[in-house]
Design a protein around this motif. Structure first.
Motif, PDB file in Angstrom:
ATOM      1  N   LYS A 199      14.752  98.218  75.072  1.00 38.90           N
ATOM      2  CA  LYS A 199      14.009  99.023  74.097  1.00 38.90           C
ATOM      3  C   LYS A 199      14.487 100.469  74.084  1.00 38.90           C
ATOM      4  O   LYS A 199      14.496 101.140  75.119  1.00 38.90           O
ATOM      5  N   GLN A 200      14.909 100.920  72.909  1.00 38.69           N
ATOM      6  CA  GLN A 200      15.238 102.325  72.665  1.00 38.69           C
ATOM      7  C   GLN A 200      16.244 102.872  73.686  1.00 38.69           C
ATOM      8  O   GLN A 200      16.095 103.989  74.203  1.00 38.69           O
ATOM      9  N   VAL A 201      17.291 102.083  73.948  1.00 34.86           N
ATOM     10  CA  VAL A 201      18.276 102.479  74.950  1.00 34.86           C
ATOM     11  C   VAL A 201      19.410 103.281  74.314  1.00 34.86           C
ATOM     12  O   VAL A 201      19.902 102.952  73.243  1.00 34.86           O
TER      13      VAL A 201
ATOM     14  N   ASN B   6      19.197 104.549  70.594  1.00 33.85           N
ATOM     15  CA  ASN B   6      17.887 103.918  70.406  1.00 33.85           C
ATOM     16  C   ASN B   6      18.019 102.429  70.081  1.00 33.85           C
ATOM     17  O   ASN B   6      17.376 101.911  69.176  1.00 33.85           O
ATOM     18  N   ALA B   7      18.872 101.753  70.837  1.00 32.22           N
ATOM     19  CA  ALA B   7      19.123 100.329  70.604  1.00 32.22           C
ATOM     20  C   ALA B   7      18.008  99.481  71.212  1.00 32.22           C
ATOM     21  O   ALA B   7      17.585  99.715  72.346  1.00 32.22           O
ATOM     22  N   SER B   8      17.549  98.496  70.456  1.00 32.83           N
ATOM     23  CA  SER B   8      16.495  97.604  70.928  1.00 32.83           C
ATOM     24  C   SER B   8      16.813  96.163  70.533  1.00 32.83           C
ATOM     25  O   SER B   8      17.255  95.910  69.415  1.00 32.83           O
ATOM     26  N   PHE B   9      16.577  95.241  71.459  1.00 29.68           N
ATOM     27  CA  PHE B   9      16.713  93.817  71.146  1.00 29.68           C
ATOM     28  C   PHE B   9      16.060  93.014  72.259  1.00 29.68           C
ATOM     29  O   PHE B   9      15.775  93.524  73.344  1.00 29.68           O
ATOM     30  N   THR B  10      15.842  91.739  71.982  1.00 33.64           N
ATOM     31  CA  THR B  10      15.255  90.812  72.953  1.00 33.64           C
ATOM     32  C   THR B  10      16.118  89.568  73.045  1.00 33.64           C
ATOM     33  O   THR B  10      16.580  89.045  72.020  1.00 33.64           O
TER      34      THR B  10
ATOM     35  N   PHE C 114      25.163  92.050  66.631  1.00 33.22           N
ATOM     36  CA  PHE C 114      26.302  92.810  66.128  1.00 33.22           C
ATOM     37  C   PHE C 114      26.084  94.294  66.439  1.00 33.22           C
ATOM     38  O   PHE C 114      25.011  94.841  66.137  1.00 33.22           O
ATOM     39  N   LEU C 115      27.092  94.938  67.033  1.00 31.30           N
ATOM     40  CA  LEU C 115      27.033  96.375  67.291  1.00 31.30           C
ATOM     41  C   LEU C 115      27.751  97.097  66.166  1.00 31.30           C
ATOM     42  O   LEU C 115      28.941  96.859  65.920  1.00 31.30           O
ATOM     43  N   LYS C 116      27.032  97.971  65.465  1.00 28.03           N
ATOM     44  CA  LYS C 116      27.650  98.707  64.366  1.00 28.03           C
ATOM     45  C   LYS C 116      26.938 100.033  64.149  1.00 28.03           C
ATOM     46  O   LYS C 116      25.706 100.075  64.101  1.00 28.03           O
ATOM     47  N   GLU C 117      27.728 101.085  64.040  1.00 28.72           N
ATOM     48  CA  GLU C 117      27.213 102.420  63.764  1.00 28.72           C
ATOM     49  C   GLU C 117      26.104 102.796  64.747  1.00 28.72           C
ATOM     50  O   GLU C 117      25.041 103.294  64.381  1.00 28.72           O
ATOM     51  N   GLN C 118      26.381 102.518  66.016  1.00 28.71           N
ATOM     52  CA  GLN C 118      25.496 102.892  67.126  1.00 28.71           C
ATOM     53  C   GLN C 118      24.149 102.177  67.101  1.00 28.71           C
ATOM     54  O   GLN C 118      23.199 102.592  67.766  1.00 28.71           O
TER      55      GLN C 118
ATOM     56  N   ILE D 234      22.122  98.050  66.801  1.00 34.52           N
ATOM     57  CA  ILE D 234      22.290  96.613  67.002  1.00 34.52           C
ATOM     58  C   ILE D 234      21.577  95.862  65.889  1.00 34.52           C
ATOM     59  O   ILE D 234      20.393  96.096  65.630  1.00 34.52           O
ATOM     60  N   LEU D 235      22.315  94.981  65.244  1.00 39.10           N
ATOM     61  CA  LEU D 235      21.759  94.125  64.200  1.00 39.10           C
ATOM     62  C   LEU D 235      21.649  92.708  64.750  1.00 39.10           C
ATOM     63  O   LEU D 235      22.644  92.115  65.161  1.00 39.10           O
ATOM     64  N   THR D 236      20.441  92.178  64.788  1.00 37.62           N
ATOM     65  CA  THR D 236      20.201  90.838  65.313  1.00 37.62           C
ATOM     66  C   THR D 236      20.228  89.818  64.180  1.00 37.62           C
ATOM     67  O   THR D 236      19.539  89.968  63.173  1.00 37.62           O
ATOM     68  N   VAL D 237      21.040  88.773  64.351  1.00 40.29           N
ATOM     69  CA  VAL D 237      21.206  87.747  63.324  1.00 40.29           C
ATOM     70  C   VAL D 237      21.009  86.374  63.951  1.00 40.29           C
ATOM     71  O   VAL D 237      21.602  86.065  64.997  1.00 40.29           O
ATOM     72  N   GLU D 238      20.175  85.557  63.362  1.00 39.73           N
ATOM     73  CA  GLU D 238      20.018  84.174  63.814  1.00 39.73           C
ATOM     74  C   GLU D 238      21.240  83.354  63.423  1.00 39.73           C
ATOM     75  O   GLU D 238      21.790  83.524  62.327  1.00 39.73           O
TER      76      GLU D 238
END
Length: 225
Positions: A5-7, A19-23, A199-203, A205-209
């Motif tokens: 969270k918010q790393v 401010n990257a967040s994912f689970t 996907f890491l892009k422009e600082q 994270i985009l999460t895609v199923e």
């Protein structure tokens, strides 16, 4: 479950993630995808506490890296680069060390057979080819019996047959309830094994199923067009 969270991730004065967040869900395979040099390895190092993050928080199975570091690290195993192996130790030495440190009950002989390293178990690391070193890294992750496993480009140096064997083991670990986060540029493999893609892009994270879409086309649209 792995929660980020918010790393904030920076390396050598370069901002990689903000401010990257994912689970990463339990009993799943999540693949981390991006061009080289954009922060995949740095992010894995931050998750494991090898690089600092001044903001945000990371939890593994509800345990915080910041407040309960030792308990947190016992929850996961990071398969690092083969260069980090000890050149003068044998394959079996590495597996015995992991088993002791993670207090695992996994049978080393069974794992050696599973990853096809039985005949190499008494060889020193400096005697091994790259594919054998990759097999050892995977064996170490299995022997640790950690609920969460992180891997950085585990398919590098593997031929088609070995890649398929690794994919089968990844999916077998998922069936056993293990949670895998794999950084990889092998997009065909990502498409076959992943439940979710980061996907890491422009600082960010985009999460895609993973719904069976063409991952290579999606990658090209995101980074090359």
């Amino acid at each position: 479950m792995l929660e980020v969270k918010q790393v904030h991730v920076a390396f050598k004065n370069q901002l990689l993630l903000q401010n990257a967040s994912f689970t990463v869900e339990d009993a799943s395979i999540t693949c981390l995808v991006a061009p080289n040099g954009t922060g995949k390895t740095a992010l894995l190092n931050v998750i494991c506490g090898l690089l600092p993050s001044k903001t945000g928080g990371i939890k593994c199975n509800g345990i915080s890296l910041r407040s309960k570091r030792r308990a947190f690290l016992h929850q996961l195993f990071f398969v690092q680069n083969a260069d980090d192996l000890f050149a003068n130790l044998t394959v079996k030495d590495h597996l015995r060390y992991v088993k002791k440190m993670w207090q695992s009950r996994i049978d080393i002989a069974r794992v050696l057979t599973q990853v096809e390293l039985t005949t190499s178990q008494n060889k020193q690391i400096q005697q091994l080819s790259l594919d054998k070193k990759q097999q050892l890294l995977l064996a170490m992750a299995i022997v640790s019996d950690a609920p969460v496993v992180l891997m950085d480009e585990p398919l590098n140096g593997l031929d088609v047959e070995a890649t398929q064997k690794f994919e089968q083991i990844f999916m077998s670990l998922r069936e056993q309830g293990k949670t895998l986060l794999i950084a990889s540029h092998q997009l065909d493999s990502v498409g076959r094994v992943s439940d979710k893609i980061l996907f890491l892009k422009e600082q960010q994270i985009l999460t895609v199923e993973n719904l069976g879409q063409d991952i290579a086309t999606q990658y090209a649209e995101m980074y090359l067009i």
